[in-house]
Motif scaffolding. Structure first.
Motif, PDB file in Angstrom:
ATOM      1  N   UNK A  48      -1.126   0.765  21.823  1.00 21.76           N
ATOM      2  CA  UNK A  48      -0.403  -0.210  21.052  1.00 21.76           C
ATOM      3  C   UNK A  48      -1.509  -1.438  20.888  1.00 21.76           C
ATOM      4  N   UNK A  49      -1.547  -1.940  19.807  1.00 16.31           N
ATOM      5  CA  UNK A  49      -2.269  -3.271  19.538  1.00 16.31           C
ATOM      6  C   UNK A  49      -1.935  -3.880  18.287  1.00 16.31           C
ATOM      7  N   UNK A  50      -2.507  -4.831  17.713  1.00 17.79           N
ATOM      8  CA  UNK A  50      -1.972  -5.517  16.507  1.00 17.79           C
ATOM      9  C   UNK A  50      -3.175  -5.325  15.377  1.00 17.79           C
ATOM     10  N   UNK A  51      -2.732  -5.294  14.449  1.00 20.45           N
ATOM     11  CA  UNK A  51      -3.678  -5.113  13.149  1.00 20.45           C
ATOM     12  C   UNK A  51      -3.202  -6.093  12.045  1.00 20.45           C
ATOM     13  N   UNK A  52      -4.123  -6.180  10.993  1.00 19.10           N
ATOM     14  CA  UNK A  52      -3.708  -6.669   9.951  1.00 19.10           C
ATOM     15  C   UNK A  52      -3.252  -5.671   8.728  1.00 19.10           C
ATOM     16  N   UNK A  88       0.688  -6.824  12.235  1.00 19.69           N
ATOM     17  CA  UNK A  88       1.684  -6.016  12.744  1.00 19.69           C
ATOM     18  C   UNK A  88       1.409  -5.273  14.070  1.00 19.69           C
ATOM     19  N   UNK A  89       2.301  -5.108  14.984  1.00 20.43           N
ATOM     20  CA  UNK A  89       2.125  -4.366  16.049  1.00 20.43           C
ATOM     21  C   UNK A  89       2.193  -2.791  15.840  1.00 20.43           C
ATOM     22  N   UNK A  90       1.050  -2.205  16.054  1.00 18.85           N
ATOM     23  CA  UNK A  90       1.011  -0.722  15.867  1.00 18.85           C
ATOM     24  C   UNK A  90       0.777   0.130  17.136  1.00 18.85           C
ATOM     25  N   UNK A  91       0.675   1.464  16.699  1.00 18.36           N
ATOM     26  CA  UNK A  91       0.724   2.362  18.044  1.00 18.36           C
ATOM     27  C   UNK A  91       0.252   3.361  17.568  1.00 18.36           C
ATOM     28  N   UNK A  92      -0.829   4.134  18.028  1.00 16.46           N
ATOM     29  CA  UNK A  92      -1.073   5.389  17.585  1.00 16.46           C
ATOM     30  C   UNK A  92      -1.522   6.177  18.906  1.00 16.46           C
ATOM     31  N   UNK A  93      -1.270   7.405  18.982  1.00 16.85           N
ATOM     32  CA  UNK A  93      -1.698   8.127  20.213  1.00 16.85           C
ATOM     33  C   UNK A  93      -3.037   7.875  20.693  1.00 16.85           C
ATOM     34  N   UNK A  94      -4.065   7.742  19.746  1.00 23.08           N
ATOM     35  CA  UNK A  94      -5.427   7.670  20.221  1.00 23.08           C
ATOM     36  C   UNK A  94      -5.727   6.517  20.947  1.00 23.08           C
ATOM     37  N   UNK A 140      -1.147   4.735   5.143  1.00 30.13           N
ATOM     38  CA  UNK A 140      -1.989   3.355   5.126  1.00 30.13           C
ATOM     39  C   UNK A 140      -2.687   3.373   6.736  1.00 30.13           C
ATOM     40  N   UNK A 141      -4.023   3.111   6.505  1.00 29.43           N
ATOM     41  CA  UNK A 141      -4.975   3.454   7.802  1.00 29.43           C
ATOM     42  C   UNK A 141      -4.308   2.104   8.777  1.00 29.43           C
ATOM     43  N   UNK A 142      -4.211   0.801   8.237  1.00 25.24           N
ATOM     44  CA  UNK A 142      -3.777  -0.170   8.915  1.00 25.24           C
ATOM     45  C   UNK A 142      -2.324   0.052   9.575  1.00 25.24           C
ATOM     46  N   UNK A 143      -1.333   0.446   8.719  1.00 29.14           N
ATOM     47  CA  UNK A 143      -0.031   0.505   8.994  1.00 29.14           C
ATOM     48  C   UNK A 143       0.299   1.533  10.054  1.00 29.14           C
ATOM     49  N   UNK A 144      -0.494   2.762   9.959  1.00 28.36           N
ATOM     50  CA  UNK A 144      -0.304   3.741  10.831  1.00 28.36           C
ATOM     51  C   UNK A 144      -1.188   3.348  12.216  1.00 28.36           C
ATOM     52  N   UNK A 145      -1.808   2.437  12.011  1.00 32.08           N
ATOM     53  CA  UNK A 145      -2.615   2.150  13.297  1.00 32.08           C
ATOM     54  C   UNK A 145      -3.946   2.736  13.635  1.00 32.08           C
ATOM     55  N   UNK A 146      -4.293   3.655  12.651  1.00 29.81           N
ATOM     56  CA  UNK A 146      -5.527   4.350  12.755  1.00 29.81           C
ATOM     57  C   UNK A 146      -7.027   3.588  12.573  1.00 29.81           C
ATOM     58  N   UNK A 147      -6.850   2.776  11.881  1.00 27.89           N
ATOM     59  CA  UNK A 147      -8.020   1.758  11.758  1.00 27.89           C
ATOM     60  C   UNK A 147      -7.748   0.533  11.056  1.00 27.89           C
ATOM     61  N   UNK A 148      -8.519  -0.455  11.372  1.00 26.69           N
ATOM     62  CA  UNK A 148      -8.498  -1.609  10.579  1.00 26.69           C
ATOM     63  C   UNK A 148      -8.762  -1.611   9.268  1.00 26.69           C
TER      64      UNK A 148
END
Lengths: 359, 509
Positions: B470-474, B461-467, B433-441
């Motif tokens: 850390x941030x939050x996304x829906x 949710x608080x997400x974190x990806x390498x690029x 999932x784009x959102x759960x992996x933090x890749x894109x809203x």
């Protein structure tokens, strides 16, 4: 009963909020680009302060957004003498918000306040009206699709102003066009008004450049919409969990193919669409608004009867005004802010000449 | 129906050709008109109700009388009167077989014993039905016709026309022509949405194989294999109207050479088996003496070398039992395939017992999400309908499949009832999932959920990806007590390939 009291509350809130909103709208958006944005004052209409204007700009500044592109729309002066005349006392407003229980009457009044449909339609025009007919699931009373009376009234106004042909269309994201047109009640109303429903067939989508696009440089657009003499955008105001609200700018997503991919960087991409489709007139159906479970709807408890139609040549201003019905600020909606930044319209309502009317 | 001059015989043959063409056209249109967008009461389920083999098999499998198949009974009665006129005059597949036969094909012969195979296939089909499997109806000519038109010919034509339209539309002056094609063909003949069908190769292969059998001999499919032909043949052997060779016969052999069913036997004074004669009238036209006529004769034609005998029947019974046992011990019978999503309201065992494999529901499905299952339901469920949400979702405002099903294998649910009938449940793949992996809203699945109380809600949710750090996304969460498994979320998920939200069979049922 419930909706009535809600509506009254809402009106009170809206009225009370106007001043506040006007002030709040002055805030520079986070990007800080807004001040530099609408550079097109040269093309704007002469300012006209109608007696009905509720929130005159504190600075008395001219309306700052672009008028419809020259050539695409007739001159701001009422072209046809003797046609549905604007009351002599009333000069064309930048934006009209009309409240009342009869959708046809408030739609007519809103267009009249803008100077009449003759300002937008020249005889022989090929007009496309783009309502929101997002799916085939519910009737219009569920507020997921545009009010058929509002749409049909616009069709009538165009024909009365001499349009040669008025087509109404949308590209539903679920259910076929045929089904959705029928279910929404729009087919029946439009055909009775003398307009035609057109199915947006695959072959008419063509790749088109977006010269002003910030994120999108080209996309698959429905060519007749790009080619029409006049595009009237008739959104309905709805909740949306990513964009927060589905309003006029977002309604233009019905003009393109491959919508899911839009959702990456949705705000900017919608603004890019606005720059390409550039509807010359936007008429917001806020007879009913959907406050939750949008954009699909289906639950009458989420529907609020707000009995309002908001019209302007400026799609951004219409959207900005509509945020008030949800108790929000224009710059909370990413695509409104993005479109404003690009100079596609004005979201600072306090600077605009707004005709606030009751019918 | 006594003696007729040859001129009249020629006219009858022309009449047959015209009836064949009209019948093919009518059946094709019936199939196409089953599509949801097309107004009108008639659909191709009427076509299947003409089929006595489908009717007999369904009644054996369901163990009850099905009044829907009264038209099939009428066809059977007419066959008792007129012989295999269905095969020669009406069968749409038979017509296509005729039209694709090579010109010099009449000279080719196959051993007459092979004609008996179709009785074996017929018996096998009925034994299978008795054991609750209608899988062999996949070889019924009407189901082959409907299935092939639905999954291949109609979508193929749709694609070709759309490509032509796109091409024409780019040439300015021809825009109108592209639009006119749309006006003329959609939605009456073609659909707005391009269909894509899984497992199309075996379906197309079966159809092409049947036409290719013509290389052995004309109408080889109808002579050797067609199980409906077998059933009608057994009835036609006792038909009232039969071919007669009169006294004028000079044994020139012209009729035997021209017989497309290869049933005229020079060794029997050019007599034929009325179970094989399809009343094509070629022999009557070919006869230089006008010696061939058709007239009443109640004799039962039961002395042909390929006629079913007890030994063969017992063999087929054994094979049928063994086959049924084989189908039942495949792993799909022990554990449901996780993506075997049945149309709304359909119960697995009831569906297997009643589904004719005709594919009418596939044609009725406006999103083309109903697909012929290939392996998901085992041999027992070959070519039964399953929903493949990636190819098309179950439209919230549609109950067309149940309305189109000729046997009620998909129950005809009222719309409100259908909107509550869960097909399966959606599950989010958190590592896609784009959102759960933090890749894109991304909230497309939530946006699309058509339920008045959305079954997909968004959690911050608080997400974190390498690029992007850390941030939050829906991010989407499915409320399974609400989800009806319509699959619109899966269909629209922007993740390439397998979606990041997938509908699977309800884990609790």
């Amino acid at each position: 009963m419930k909706t009535l009291s809600r509506r009254r509350l809402l009106h009170m809130a809206a009225a009370a909020g106007l001043g506040l909103a006007a002030g709040a709208c002055q805030r520079t958006p986070a990007t800080g680009q807004a001040a530099a944005s609408p550079p097109a004052a040269a093309t704007t209409a002469p300012p006209t302060v109608a007696p009905t204007v509720v929130a005159p700009s504190p600075t008395g500044a001219l309306p700052t957004a672009q008028m419809p592109a020259p050539g695409a729309t007739p001159s701001p002066v009422v072209a046809t003498p003797g046609a549905t005349a604007t009351p002599a006392s009333e000069a064309p407003a930048y934006l009209a918000a009309v409240h009342g229980e009869d959708p046809e009457a408030i739609t007519r009044r809103a267009i009249l306040a803008l100077g009449g449909m003759e300002r937008f339609v020249s005889p022989g025009y090929d007009v496309i009206v783009k309502p929101n007919i997002c799916n085939a699931n519910h009737g219009y009373e569920y507020a997921s699709t545009t009010n058929p009376t509002v749409v049909a009234t616009l069709v009538r106004l165009c024909l009365e102003a001499g349009a040669q042909r008025v087509r109404v269309m949308d590209n539903p994201f679920a259910g076929s066009g045929e089904q959705a047109y029928a279910r929404s009640g729009i087919r029946e109303a439009v055909e009775a008004a003398g307009g035609e429903m057109e199915i947006m067939a695959r072959h008419r989508f063509v790749e088109s450049e977006i010269p002003q696009g910030v994120d999108l440089k080209s996309w698959l657009f429905y060519k007749p919409i790009l080619d029409a003499d006049l595009v009237i955008n008739v959104p309905i105001a709805k909740h949306h969990s990513m964009a927060r609200l589905t309003l006029g700018c977002k309604n233009l997503m019905g003009c393109i193919e491959d919508r899911s991919a839009m959702h990456r960087n949705l705000g900017q991409r919608i603004a890019d669409l606005v720059s390409r489709v550039a509807p010359q007139l936007t008429v917001m159906d806020a007879v009913r608004i959907l406050t939750a479970n949008g954009p699909t709807g289906g639950n009458l408890n989420d529907v609020l009867l707000t009995n309002t139609v908001i019209a302007s040549h400026d799609i951004v201003a219409v959207d900005a005004y509509t945020t008030r019905l949800f108790g929000m600020q224009p710059d909370e909606i990413e695509y409104i802010a993005a479109a404003h930044r690009m100079g596609l319209g004005a979201m600072l309502l306090a600077e605009l000449d707004i005709a606030e009317l009751e019918v | 129906m006594a003696m007729r001059p040859r001129v009249a015989v020629r006219q009858w043959r022309w009449a047959r050709r015209a009836v064949q063409a009209l019948s093919l056209l009518a059946f094709t249109l019936l199939v196409l008109w089953t599509a949801r967008d097309v107004p009108g009461p008639l659909g191709a389920e009427g076509l299947l109700r003409l089929d006595p083999l489908a009717g007999a098999a369904a009644m054996l499998s369901l163990r009850r009388w099905l009044p829907a198949f009264i038209p099939a009974l009428i066809l059977l009665a007419l066959t008792l009167a007129l012989g295999r006129f269905w095969c020669g005059w009406l069968c749409p597949l038979g017509t296509l077989v005729d039209w694709s036969a090579p010109r010099d094909g009449r000279a080719r012969t196959i051993p007459r014993r092979w004609h008996g195979l179709k009785y074996g296939l017929l018996l096998l089909t009925l034994v299978g039905a008795l054991f609750g499997s209608l899988t062999l109806l996949a070889l019924d000519p009407l189901t082959i016709f409907v299935r092939t038109v639905t999954t291949w010919l109609a979508p193929g034509a749709n694609w070709l026309v759309t490509q032509a339209q796109i091409g024409l539309y780019r040439v300015g002056p021809l825009e109108g022509l592209a639009d006119a094609l749309d006006g003329a063909l959609r939605p009456l003949v073609l659909s707005y949405k391009q269909a894509h069908y899984q497992g199309l190769l075996p379906i197309a292969g079966l159809f092409l194989g049947i036409l290719a059998l013509n290389r052995l001999a004309p109408r080889a499919w109808c002579r050797i294999l067609c199980p409906l032909g077998g059933l009608l043949s057994l009835a036609a052997k006792g038909s009232w109207l039969k071919r007669k060779v009169g006294d004028g016969c000079v044994s020139c052999g012209a009729c035997a050479r021209d017989c497309r069913m290869g049933t005229i036997d020079p060794a029997r004074d050019y007599a034929s088996d009325s179970g094989e004669c399809i009343l094509c009238l070629d022999c009557a036209v070919a006869c230089p003496r006008g010696a061939i006529t058709f007239g009443p004769n109640w004799r039962y034609d039961a002395d042909w070398e390929y006629d079913p005998i007890r030994r063969q029947a017992l063999g087929m019974l054994g094979l049928g039992v063994a086959g049924a046992a084989l189908a039942q011990v495949l792993p799909e019978r022990a554990q449901p395939h996780p993506y075997r999503l049945r149309p709304p309201g359909a119960q697995e065992e009831a569906l297997l017992r009643a589904c004719l494999r005709c594919g009418i529901c596939l044609r009725a499905c406006p999103t083309h999400g109903l697909q012929p299952s290939l392996h998901e339901a085992g041999i027992m469920g070959l070519w039964t309908p399953i929903l493949a949400p990636r190819l098309g979702h179950c439209e919230y405002s549609c109950n067309a499949c149940g309305a189109a099903c000729p046997t009620g294998a998909i129950p005809p649910l009222a719309l409100a009832e259908k909107q509550r009938a869960a097909i399966g449940k959606a599950y989010v793949a958190h590592d896609l999932c784009l959102a759960w992996t933090g890749r894109a809203p991304c909230i497309v699945c939530e946006e699309m959920c058509p339920l008045p109380e959305k079954a997909i809600v968004l959690e911050t949710v608080a997400v974190h990806d390498a690029a992007q750090g850390a941030r939050t996304l829906q991010a989407p969460v499915v409320l399974h007590e609400r989800c009806i498994g319509c699959g619109l979320c899966e269909n629209r998920c922007p993740v390439q390939g397998e979606a990041a939200i997938r509908v699977r069979v309800d884990p609790l049922t």
